[in-house]
Design an enzyme around this catalytic site. Sequence first.
Site, PDB file in Angstrom:
ATOM      1  N   SER A  38     -19.929 -30.964  45.207  1.00 46.60           N
ATOM      2  CA  SER A  38     -20.833 -29.916  45.685  1.00 46.60           C
ATOM      3  C   SER A  38     -21.223 -30.030  47.169  1.00 46.60           C
ATOM      4  O   SER A  38     -21.022 -29.092  47.951  1.00 46.60           O
ATOM      5  CB  SER A  38     -22.078 -29.907  44.810  1.00 46.60           C
ATOM      6  OG  SER A  38     -22.913 -28.891  45.231  1.00 46.60           O
ATOM      7  N   TYR A 109     -16.523 -35.224  33.478  1.00 45.43           N
ATOM      8  CA  TYR A 109     -16.552 -36.240  34.533  1.00 45.43           C
ATOM      9  C   TYR A 109     -15.946 -37.568  34.084  1.00 45.43           C
ATOM     10  O   TYR A 109     -16.192 -38.018  32.970  1.00 45.43           O
ATOM     11  CB  TYR A 109     -17.995 -36.545  34.918  1.00 45.43           C
ATOM     12  CG  TYR A 109     -18.783 -35.398  35.508  1.00 45.43           C
ATOM     13  CD1 TYR A 109     -18.290 -34.642  36.566  1.00 45.43           C
ATOM     14  CD2 TYR A 109     -20.054 -35.090  35.026  1.00 45.43           C
ATOM     15  CE1 TYR A 109     -19.033 -33.609  37.116  1.00 45.43           C
ATOM     16  CE2 TYR A 109     -20.809 -34.061  35.578  1.00 45.43           C
ATOM     17  CZ  TYR A 109     -20.288 -33.326  36.616  1.00 45.43           C
ATOM     18  OH  TYR A 109     -21.029 -32.318  37.165  1.00 45.43           O
ATOM     19  N   TYR A 110     -15.235 -38.201  34.991  1.00 40.09           N
ATOM     20  CA  TYR A 110     -14.796 -39.608  34.825  1.00 40.09           C
ATOM     21  C   TYR A 110     -15.176 -40.293  36.133  1.00 40.09           C
ATOM     22  O   TYR A 110     -14.337 -40.570  36.980  1.00 40.09           O
ATOM     23  CB  TYR A 110     -13.287 -39.684  34.553  1.00 40.09           C
ATOM     24  CG  TYR A 110     -12.935 -39.095  33.206  1.00 40.09           C
ATOM     25  CD1 TYR A 110     -12.747 -39.915  32.102  1.00 40.09           C
ATOM     26  CD2 TYR A 110     -12.859 -37.717  33.037  1.00 40.09           C
ATOM     27  CE1 TYR A 110     -12.473 -39.374  30.849  1.00 40.09           C
ATOM     28  CE2 TYR A 110     -12.597 -37.172  31.787  1.00 40.09           C
ATOM     29  CZ  TYR A 110     -12.405 -38.003  30.698  1.00 40.09           C
ATOM     30  OH  TYR A 110     -12.148 -37.468  29.467  1.00 40.09           O
ATOM     31  N   GLY A 262     -17.791 -24.040  41.999  1.00 41.46           N
ATOM     32  CA  GLY A 262     -17.744 -24.071  43.475  1.00 41.46           C
ATOM     33  C   GLY A 262     -18.283 -22.809  44.123  1.00 41.46           C
ATOM     34  O   GLY A 262     -18.536 -22.794  45.333  1.00 41.46           O
ATOM     35  N   ASP A 265     -21.663 -23.231  45.922  1.00 37.85           N
ATOM     36  CA  ASP A 265     -21.626 -23.985  47.179  1.00 37.85           C
ATOM     37  C   ASP A 265     -21.224 -23.074  48.339  1.00 37.85           C
ATOM     38  O   ASP A 265     -21.780 -23.157  49.437  1.00 37.85           O
ATOM     39  CB  ASP A 265     -20.637 -25.153  47.073  1.00 37.85           C
ATOM     40  CG  ASP A 265     -20.972 -26.052  45.899  1.00 37.85           C
ATOM     41  OD1 ASP A 265     -22.167 -26.240  45.615  1.00 37.85           O
ATOM     42  OD2 ASP A 265     -20.040 -26.558  45.244  1.00 37.85           O
ATOM     43  N   ASP A 301     -12.430 -25.608  44.749  1.00 36.15           N
ATOM     44  CA  ASP A 301     -13.744 -25.176  45.248  1.00 36.15           C
ATOM     45  C   ASP A 301     -13.721 -24.753  46.714  1.00 36.15           C
ATOM     46  O   ASP A 301     -14.548 -23.956  47.145  1.00 36.15           O
ATOM     47  CB  ASP A 301     -14.759 -26.333  45.124  1.00 36.15           C
ATOM     48  CG  ASP A 301     -15.010 -26.747  43.691  1.00 36.15           C
ATOM     49  OD1 ASP A 301     -14.316 -26.235  42.784  1.00 36.15           O
ATOM     50  OD2 ASP A 301     -15.901 -27.589  43.465  1.00 36.15           O
TER      51      ASP A 301
HETATM   52  O1  KDG Z   1     -20.549 -27.212  42.704  1.00 35.01           O
HETATM   53  C1  KDG Z   1     -19.290 -27.596  42.263  1.00 35.01           C
HETATM   54  C2  KDG Z   1     -19.395 -28.969  41.750  1.00 35.01           C
HETATM   55  O2  KDG Z   1     -20.179 -28.966  40.592  1.00 35.01           O
HETATM   56  C3  KDG Z   1     -18.094 -29.604  41.411  1.00 35.01           C
HETATM   57  O3  KDG Z   1     -17.207 -29.572  42.470  1.00 35.01           O
HETATM   58  C4  KDG Z   1     -18.234 -31.025  40.924  1.00 35.01           C
HETATM   59  O4  KDG Z   1     -19.686 -31.988  42.516  1.00 35.01           O
HETATM   60  C5  KDG Z   1     -19.447 -31.736  41.384  1.00 35.01           C
HETATM   61  C6  KDG Z   1     -20.410 -32.109  40.369  1.00 35.01           C
HETATM   62  O5  KDG Z   1     -21.008 -33.160  40.545  1.00 35.01           O
HETATM   63  O6  KDG Z   1     -20.599 -31.386  39.410  1.00 35.01           O
END
Ligand code: KDG
Length: 326
Positions: A38, A109-110, A262, A265, A301
Site C-alpha cells: 500500500s 498473505y505469506y 490497489g 492507493d 497495483d
Molecule cells: O492497497 C493494496 C494493498 O493492500 C496490497 O498491495 C497489499 O500492502 C498490502 C497489504 O498489506 O494489504
Amino acid sequence: MHRGLDFLSIGEVLIQLNSLTPGPLRYSKYFEVHVAGSEFNVMVALSKLGYRTGFITRLGRDEFGEMIIRTMRGEGIDVSRVKFMDNAPTGIYFIQRHYPIPGKSTVFYYRHGSAASYMDETDVQEDYVKSAKAIFLTGITPALSETCYRAVKKMREIALENGVTVYFDTNIRLKLWREVEKARSMLLPLLEYSKIVFTNKEDLKLLFPGLSIDQATAKLFDMNVEMVVVKKGEEGSTVYTRSGEVIEGRPYQAPVVEDVIGAGDSFDAVFIASIERGLPIEQATRLANLAGMIVVTTRGDIESQPDWNALEALKRYFDEKVEALR
Ligand code: KDG
C-alpha cells in the site's frame, strides 16, 4: 547527502502473485508477478505525478528483494535508507480474483516474519524524515509487529515536531491485526493531527463502534484532523472538512474489472497531489476517483496508476461521455 523529498513513507513492499485465472486459488495454475504494498504504491503514484519520493523498508537478501529494489529504483523512489536482511525473507502474497464475490479480490498473505516486519525505530532517522515536506502512513505497517508500530510512531512524531505534513490512510487489515480492539487502540492515537485521514465506512465502524459516519468524522476533527476522505469504491467518495463542508465525489464505472486491489492507493496519491497543487476539492475528488477506477482495469497495483497526462485524457473521455448521456 540525499536530495530533499516531497513525500516519504514507510512500509512493506511485497511480491504479489496474482492468479491469471479468476476463481478459487486451489485451481489456479498460473500466477503473474507484481511488486506492491500500500504505502509503496502511493509513493510510486506520486513519483509518476512528478514528486520526489523516498521509502523506508527492509527486504530479504533474496531474489524477490532484488526484484523489488530494482522496481523501486525504476520508479524513481529514493532507496538510500532501504536495508537488506540476511536472515529474514521478502514477504509475498497471493490474490484470488472474482471469487466468492464477482468483481472483488481476496488477499492471502505469506509475510509473517518477513524482513519488513523487523523494522524498528533505528530505521527511522530524524534527518531523513525532516528532509521531506510530507509523510504518508497507513494502518498496515503498525499491524506488522510491535517494532514496526514503534517505527511508525517515531516517524509521525518527528514529522509533527518539525512541521512535516502527515497524511494517513486507516487501511485496517484485520488479517494482520487479528484483534479489532488492538487495531482500534493502537491506530486511533496515530491519526491525531493528520492533514488528511483517508478511510472507508468499514474502518470507521471499527474505529468508532456504534457511531454514524458523521459522528465518526466529528470525532476525527476533535483529534485535530483537517479533512476526512471516505472512499466508497464503486460508489465514489465523500470528503468532510473541518469547516463543515461535505463534498460528494461521483463514481466512475470501470469498463472492465480485473483486480480491485490497489485502487485506494492510486486514489490517495492523486487526491493528495491535487490538493498540493491547489485544486479545489471537487476537482481533486474527481481526479482521484478516476485514478482509482483505472487501476481496477488491470492486474497489479502500480502499473496503471496515471500521470497527469493520463488523468487529463481520462477526465476528457469520461466527462464527455457523461455529457453525451445527458
Ligand atoms: O492497497 C493494496 C494493498 O493492500 C496490497 O498491495 C497489499 O500492502 C498490502 C497489504 O498489506 O494489504
